[in-house]
Scaffold this motif. Structure first.
Motif, PDB file in Angstrom:
ATOM      1  N   ALA A 165       0.801  -1.227   0.000  1.00 53.99           N
ATOM      2  CA  ALA A 165       0.000   0.000   0.000  1.00 53.99           C
ATOM      3  C   ALA A 165       0.835   1.281   0.000  1.00 53.99           C
ATOM      4  CB  ALA A 165      -0.927   0.008   1.215  1.00 53.99           C
ATOM      5  N   MET A 166       2.048   1.237   0.526  1.00 55.61           N
ATOM      6  CA  MET A 166       2.799   2.473   0.755  1.00 55.61           C
ATOM      7  C   MET A 166       3.104   3.236  -0.531  1.00 55.61           C
ATOM      8  SD  MET A 166       6.367   3.070   2.858  1.00 55.61           S
ATOM      9  CE  MET A 166       7.426   2.223   1.684  1.00 55.61           C
ATOM     10  N   GLY A 167       3.539   2.551  -1.565  1.00 56.50           N
ATOM     11  CA  GLY A 167       3.942   3.220  -2.799  1.00 56.50           C
ATOM     12  C   GLY A 167       2.814   4.045  -3.402  1.00 56.50           C
ATOM     13  N   ASN A 168       1.631   3.456  -3.493  1.00 55.61           N
ATOM     14  CA  ASN A 168       0.486   4.172  -4.065  1.00 55.61           C
ATOM     15  C   ASN A 168       0.076   5.362  -3.215  1.00 55.61           C
ATOM     16  OD1 ASN A 168      -2.905   4.098  -4.112  1.00 55.61           O
ATOM     17  ND2 ASN A 168      -1.860   4.228  -6.079  1.00 55.61           N
ATOM     18  N   MET A 169       0.077   5.190  -1.882  1.00 59.60           N
ATOM     19  CA  MET A 169      -0.305   6.297  -0.997  1.00 59.60           C
ATOM     20  C   MET A 169       0.715   7.439  -1.083  1.00 59.60           C
ATOM     21  SD  MET A 169      -3.192   5.338   0.114  1.00 59.60           S
ATOM     22  CE  MET A 169      -3.587   6.560   1.353  1.00 59.60           C
ATOM     23  N   LEU A 170       1.997   7.117  -1.291  1.00 57.68           N
ATOM     24  CA  LEU A 170       3.018   8.160  -1.445  1.00 57.68           C
ATOM     25  C   LEU A 170       2.831   8.918  -2.765  1.00 57.68           C
ATOM     26  CD1 LEU A 170       6.222   6.337  -0.142  1.00 57.68           C
ATOM     27  CD2 LEU A 170       5.073   8.259   0.952  1.00 57.68           C
ATOM     28  N   GLN A 171       2.502   8.188  -3.822  1.00 59.64           N
ATOM     29  CA  GLN A 171       2.229   8.847  -5.109  1.00 59.64           C
ATOM     30  C   GLN A 171       1.077   9.832  -4.981  1.00 59.64           C
ATOM     31  OE1 GLN A 171       1.662   5.305  -7.513  1.00 59.64           O
ATOM     32  NE2 GLN A 171       3.608   5.603  -8.561  1.00 59.64           N
ATOM     33  N   ARG A 172       0.035   9.424  -4.282  1.00 61.06           N
ATOM     34  CA  ARG A 172      -1.122  10.286  -4.075  1.00 61.06           C
ATOM     35  C   ARG A 172      -0.763  11.487  -3.207  1.00 61.06           C
ATOM     36  NH1 ARG A 172      -6.139   6.704  -4.398  1.00 61.06           N
ATOM     37  NH2 ARG A 172      -6.949   7.833  -2.588  1.00 61.06           N
ATOM     38  N   ALA A 173       0.044  11.252  -2.166  1.00 63.21           N
ATOM     39  CA  ALA A 173       0.459  12.351  -1.287  1.00 63.21           C
ATOM     40  C   ALA A 173       1.284  13.378  -2.056  1.00 63.21           C
ATOM     41  CB  ALA A 173       1.250  11.806  -0.100  1.00 63.21           C
TER      42      ALA A 173
END
Length: 522
Positions: A265-273
């Motif tokens: 999950a971390m990679g996608n949430m960082l892209q969104r952030a």
């Protein structure tokens, strides 16, 4: 003995009180009203259904106001909200005496998950306007929200096999009884056999559904919910709500509802952030559930620094002094050196697992090493697996070791919203059924209500109300008046295009409004 007495219910009042007079000037329901009125509801994509010869529909802004009020006051059931419309004077004022039925209320939430997400983003924009988002340190985490699906109605292959085996045994018993029974008993036994065959057909159908979907489990009441570990190996049928929280005032800037664990999950949430903050110059804090090599690579490619808690070693040496972490890696020669000074080398072969590639390092010195029993229990000696992402994993470890105090802030940042939403408000489960999109609408309203409450607490009601009044009352009307009065047709066309581009963003609208007020002399 004297008591305070109430009014006579039959007595007429000389000066009737209006709904407007019934609501105090500082009542937070006025904030909700102004907030929704500040949104460009028409551009958010709320579903509208008009029946040509039927009853007119309710406007989305009225139903949105009702829901935000409900979530802010720990009420989110459509039936409870229907009751509030008829007995709660604040709700009567907010939606001007409308009384939609529970189906209409429920359908609004069901049909508008994407639009509700945009409403949440509007709260983030307000926070940005008041500089409540630092954009330098964020923390990410997830929480499990129970779904409307019991464990009894969740199946995996093992559970299906267990049920089918039980049914087969019962059928064998009934067939044996049938062969020995007289005519009077046969009819009853045949009914039992038919009932068991129906059960078996149901489980065969579930098995087929499981195989066709490629999933490891299937839920029958809420198809996209999954059995997940919540804590201490206790499982629930749930959804996993990911969130990203800014450290400055513990305000969520993003959320996403999933039915998978945290490992990817971390990679996608960082892209969104990065997209929300419009920068990659921030640090992300995550717990050990996010410790995955592929996600570290994504963070590195995005140019974002992360600190993820390091999980315990999967396997320990008999003597901790000979754990893998005490073996030094030499990148130039691509080999490891053990605490006894022996070199572990690799033939260079990449082995493939389900999620990553790795190389294996060994040494023949293990056969004659005097401390072999302290180092490994493996018959042929110590073997080290080096992931293709090991470089990123090591960098994370260095950052954690150098910034222990910094990392300890993670829990205080990201658990703050969950504590309020789940413990204080009692929203520990998803109220909707039939999929992630509907669950996302429910969670979106939770986070929208949380942000409004948090912004009110930080700024004070007066400051927020003043801002919203500017957005709602001053600029849309004033700017339209200015644009209408501009005599130069070419200049007016330019202003019209700019207005269309910025109308849906309150902050941009205010900036444009200030510009027009200044340049046109109004």
């Amino acid at each position: 003995m004297k008591f305070i007495t109430g009014l006579d219910r039959d007595q007429a009042s000389l000066f009737p009180i209006t709904l407007e007079q019934s609501i105090d000037e500082d009542n937070e329901v006025r904030i909700i009203d102004l907030f929704v009125d500040s949104l460009s509801i028409e551009d958010y994509g709320f579903k509208k259904e008009y029946v040509e010869n039927g009853r007119p529909a309710y406007h989305p802004s009225d139903l949105l106001k009702l829901y935000i009020y409900g979530y802010l006051n720990k009420t989110r059931s459509s039936r409870d909200l229907e009751k509030e419309c008829k007995r709660n004077i604040e709700v009567m004022w907010l939606i001007k005496g409308l009384a939609p039925d529970h189906n209409t209320i429920s359908n609004f939430r069901r049909d508008n998950p994407k639009a509700i997400k945009k409403v949440f983003r509007a709260t983030v924009q307000i926070a940005k306007h008041f500089d409540l988002i630092g954009g330098k340190l964020i923390a990410g985490d997830s929480t499990k929200l129970r779904a409307q699906n019991s464990k009894k109605n969740n199946f995996n292959q093992k559970k299906i096999d267990r049920h089918i085996t039980y049914i087969d045994n019962k059928l064998a018993e009934h067939n044996q009884q049938l062969s020995e029974a007289d005519e009077d008993e046969k009819h009853q036994i045949e009914e039992e056999i038919e009932k068991q065959n129906q059960h078996k057909d149901k489980y065969n159908q579930l098995e087929k559904q499981l195989n066709e979907s490629g999933e490891a489990q299937v839920s029958t009441s809420d198809p996209e919910s999954r059995q997940m570990i919540t804590r201490n190996n206790i499982t629930e049928i749930a959804y996993n709500a990911q969130s990203t929280v800014d450290a400055k005032h513990n305000l969520p800037i993003d959320f996403k509802v999933t039915n998978t664990n945290d490992s990817k999950a971390m990679g996608n949430m960082l892209q969104r952030a990065k997209s929300i903050l419009r920068t990659n110059e921030f640090t992300g804090l995550y717990d050990k559930g996010y410790h995955t090599g592929t996600e570290f690579k994504i963070a590195n490619d995005l140019g974002i620094e992360v600190m993820v808690a390091i999980p315990g070693l999967a396997s320990q040496a008999p003597d901790p002094a000979y754990n893998v972490e005490n073996f030094s890696y030499h990148q130039d020669g691509d080999y490891y050196v053990c605490p006894e000074g022996n070199e572990l080398t690799t033939p260079g072969t990449w082995h493939i697992t389900r999620t990553y590639h790795f190389k294996r390092y060994t040494t023949k010195a293990c056969k004659t090493c005097p401390v072999k029993d302290q180092c490994t229990k493996a018959k042929y000696g110590k073997g080290i697996q080096r992931s293709e992402y090991q470089e990123y994993i090591n960098k994370n470890k260095e950052r954690i070791e150098q910034n222990q105090d910094y990392y300890r802030r993670r829990q205080a940042i990201v658990e703050h919203p969950y504590g309020t939403i789940k413990r204080q408000w009692g929203f520990s489960y998803v109220l909707t059924k039939k999929g992630i999109q509907r669950a996302s609408a429910d969670v979106g309203l939770m986070f929208t209500a949380y942000n409004i409450r948090r912004i009110m607490n930080i700024l004070g009601k007066d400051e927020l109300e003043k801002y919203l009044k500017e957005v709602v009352l001053l600029f849309p009307r004033k700017i339209h008046q200015i644009c209408f009065k501009i005599s130069n047709p070419d200049l007016r066309k330019i202003y019209d295009k700019i207005w269309e581009a910025v109308f849906s963003h309150p902050l941009k609208r205010i900036i444009f409004g200030h510009y027009l007020l200044k340049t046109e002399g109004y």
